[in-house]
Write a protein that holds these residues in place. Structure first.
Motif, mmCIF file in Angstrom:
data_model
loop_
_atom_site.group_PDB
_atom_site.id
_atom_site.type_symbol
_atom_site.label_atom_id
_atom_site.label_comp_id
_atom_site.label_asym_id
_atom_site.label_seq_id
_atom_site.Cartn_x
_atom_site.Cartn_y
_atom_site.Cartn_z
ATOM 1 N N UNK A 1 0.816 -1.228 0.000
ATOM 2 C CA UNK A 1 0.000 0.000 0.000
ATOM 3 C C UNK A 1 0.847 1.276 0.000
ATOM 4 N N UNK A 2 1.951 1.285 0.742
ATOM 5 C CA UNK A 2 2.828 2.459 0.771
ATOM 6 C C UNK A 2 3.426 2.707 -0.610
ATOM 7 N N UNK A 3 3.929 1.648 -1.236
ATOM 8 C CA UNK A 3 4.553 1.787 -2.551
ATOM 9 C C UNK A 3 3.526 2.175 -3.604
ATOM 10 N N UNK A 4 2.330 1.611 -3.507
ATOM 11 C CA UNK A 4 1.301 1.949 -4.486
ATOM 12 C C UNK A 4 0.944 3.427 -4.426
ATOM 13 N N UNK A 5 0.911 4.015 -3.239
ATOM 14 C CA UNK A 5 0.653 5.452 -3.127
ATOM 15 C C UNK A 5 1.718 6.249 -3.870
ATOM 16 N N UNK A 6 2.983 5.830 -3.735
ATOM 17 C CA UNK A 6 4.070 6.535 -4.422
ATOM 18 C C UNK A 6 3.953 6.376 -5.933
ATOM 19 N N UNK A 7 3.690 5.148 -6.385
ATOM 20 C CA UNK A 7 3.570 4.906 -7.822
ATOM 21 C C UNK A 7 2.421 5.717 -8.404
ATOM 22 N N UNK A 8 1.278 5.684 -7.755
ATOM 23 C CA UNK A 8 0.103 6.410 -8.259
ATOM 24 C C UNK A 8 0.388 7.901 -8.358
ATOM 25 N N UNK A 9 1.084 8.449 -7.374
ATOM 26 C CA UNK A 9 1.397 9.878 -7.425
ATOM 27 C C UNK A 9 2.387 10.170 -8.553
ATOM 28 N N UNK A 10 3.357 9.285 -8.747
ATOM 29 C CA UNK A 10 4.283 9.462 -9.867
ATOM 30 C C UNK A 10 3.558 9.446 -11.199
ATOM 31 N N UNK A 11 2.628 8.518 -11.355
ATOM 32 C CA UNK A 11 1.851 8.452 -12.601
ATOM 33 C C UNK A 11 1.015 9.717 -12.790
ATOM 34 N N UNK A 12 0.469 10.243 -11.714
ATOM 35 C CA UNK A 12 -0.319 11.470 -11.803
ATOM 36 C C UNK A 12 0.538 12.648 -12.253
ATOM 37 N N UNK A 13 1.745 12.751 -11.703
ATOM 38 C CA UNK A 13 2.651 13.826 -12.120
ATOM 39 C C UNK A 13 3.022 13.686 -13.597
ATOM 40 N N UNK A 14 3.250 12.463 -14.038
ATOM 41 C CA UNK A 14 3.564 12.220 -15.456
ATOM 42 C C UNK A 14 2.394 12.644 -16.337
ATOM 43 N N UNK A 15 1.201 12.244 -15.981
ATOM 44 C CA UNK A 15 0.023 12.577 -16.795
ATOM 45 C C UNK A 15 -0.244 14.070 -16.817
ATOM 46 N N UNK A 16 0.135 14.752 -15.761
ATOM 47 C CA UNK A 16 -0.035 16.213 -15.727
ATOM 48 C C UNK A 16 1.056 16.937 -16.493
ATOM 49 N N UNK A 17 1.984 16.204 -17.078
ATOM 50 C CA UNK A 17 2.991 16.789 -17.961
ATOM 51 C C UNK A 17 4.200 17.384 -17.263
ATOM 52 N N UNK A 18 4.448 17.016 -16.012
ATOM 53 C CA UNK A 18 5.586 17.589 -15.302
ATOM 54 C C UNK A 18 6.921 17.079 -15.820
ATOM 55 N N UNK A 19 6.967 15.857 -16.330
ATOM 56 C CA UNK A 19 8.208 15.281 -16.846
ATOM 57 C C UNK A 19 7.869 14.156 -17.812
ATOM 58 N N UNK A 20 8.733 13.910 -18.811
ATOM 59 C CA UNK A 20 8.450 12.876 -19.807
ATOM 60 C C UNK A 20 8.931 11.486 -19.412
ATOM 61 N N UNK A 21 9.602 11.362 -18.262
ATOM 62 C CA UNK A 21 10.197 10.085 -17.870
ATOM 63 C C UNK A 21 9.834 9.756 -16.427
ATOM 64 N N UNK A 22 9.436 8.500 -16.217
ATOM 65 C CA UNK A 22 9.247 7.962 -14.870
ATOM 66 C C UNK A 22 10.425 7.058 -14.553
ATOM 67 N N UNK A 23 11.082 7.313 -13.430
ATOM 68 C CA UNK A 23 12.244 6.524 -13.039
ATOM 69 C C UNK A 23 11.923 5.817 -11.727
ATOM 70 N N UNK A 24 11.709 4.513 -11.826
ATOM 71 C CA UNK A 24 11.357 3.723 -10.643
ATOM 72 C C UNK A 24 12.611 3.095 -10.044
ATOM 73 N N UNK A 25 12.709 3.155 -8.724
ATOM 74 C CA UNK A 25 13.871 2.602 -8.038
ATOM 75 C C UNK A 25 13.445 1.478 -7.097
ATOM 76 N N UNK A 26 14.412 0.655 -6.739
ATOM 77 C CA UNK A 26 14.153 -0.396 -5.757
ATOM 78 C C UNK A 26 14.549 -1.770 -6.268
#
Length: 203
Positions: free
Chosen positions: A63-88
């Motif tokens: 659940x903690x990681x999913x919150x982070x992923x969902x927020x990253x996807x939201x930022x991407x869809x809002x056009x803040x950056x063209x690349x998502x970089x997932x770590x771990x």
């Protein structure tokens, strides 16, 4: 006990109380700073969105990681950056690295594979960001938005500065650390890491 000895003892106790009070004020100030940083969303134009890893349950994000992923996807869809970089990297006995789980989640939610970068070797926040820096350098990416939980954000941004990563923070708008007990435990942990990092840098 003579009068001079009693006076010296009272003086020593007075200094101990003052030192204890100063220590408590310092710890409270550090905690307040961590909370304040975690309430600031500085998302803007960037080259990459770094989503810091968290636990995964086989092929599912926690659940903690999913919150982070969902927020990253939201930022991407809002056009803040063209690349998502997932770590771990891989947890003990895990079939999938945390970043692989995040990539699968993003692909299932319509993110193009060409927009996703991952690293699968890190186990700590510092290693997350070290590997993210390497990927950014390899792909010519300069400015990043870092995504994590609010109380984790101050340490993440501090490590970014230490590593020379140009970054701003965008904490998850909600957190799975909802109870008072879990929030206090997380906050105390981050206060500890703040001082541990100071000691390590001074060593």
């Amino acid at each position: 006990m003579n009068r001079g000895h009693r006076a010296r003892r009272r003086g020593a106790l007075g200094w101990l109380w003052r030192l204890a009070l100063l220590l408590l004020l310092w710890l409270a100030a550090v905690a307040a700073w961590i909370v304040w940083v975690g309430q600031r969303d500085q998302a803007g134009a960037a080259d990459a969105i770094i989503v810091l890893g968290a636990a995964a349950y086989d092929a599912r994000p926690s659940p903690v990681f999913e919150e982070r992923i969902r927020h990253g996807l939201d930022l991407y869809r809002r056009g803040h950056a063209p690349v998502l970089l997932f770590t771990g990297g891989y947890g003990t006995g895990a079939r999938f690295a945390e970043s692989q789980v995040a990539r699968r989640y993003a692909l299932r939610h319509g993110i193009p594979e060409s927009a996703i970068l991952i690293e699968a070797s890190s186990r700590t926040t510092l290693q997350n960001l070290q590997q993210a820096r390497t990927l950014m350098q390899e792909h010519g990416l300069r400015r990043a938005i870092v995504v994590s939980d609010p109380l984790h954000m101050a340490r993440a941004l501090r490590l970014c500065r230490q590593l020379g990563i140009e970054a701003v923070g965008s904490p998850t708008p909600s957190t799975r650390f909802r109870s008072v007990q879990t929030q206090w435990k997380f906050l105390l942990q981050e206060v500890y890491f703040f001082h541990r990092d100071l000691v390590l840098r001074a060593a």
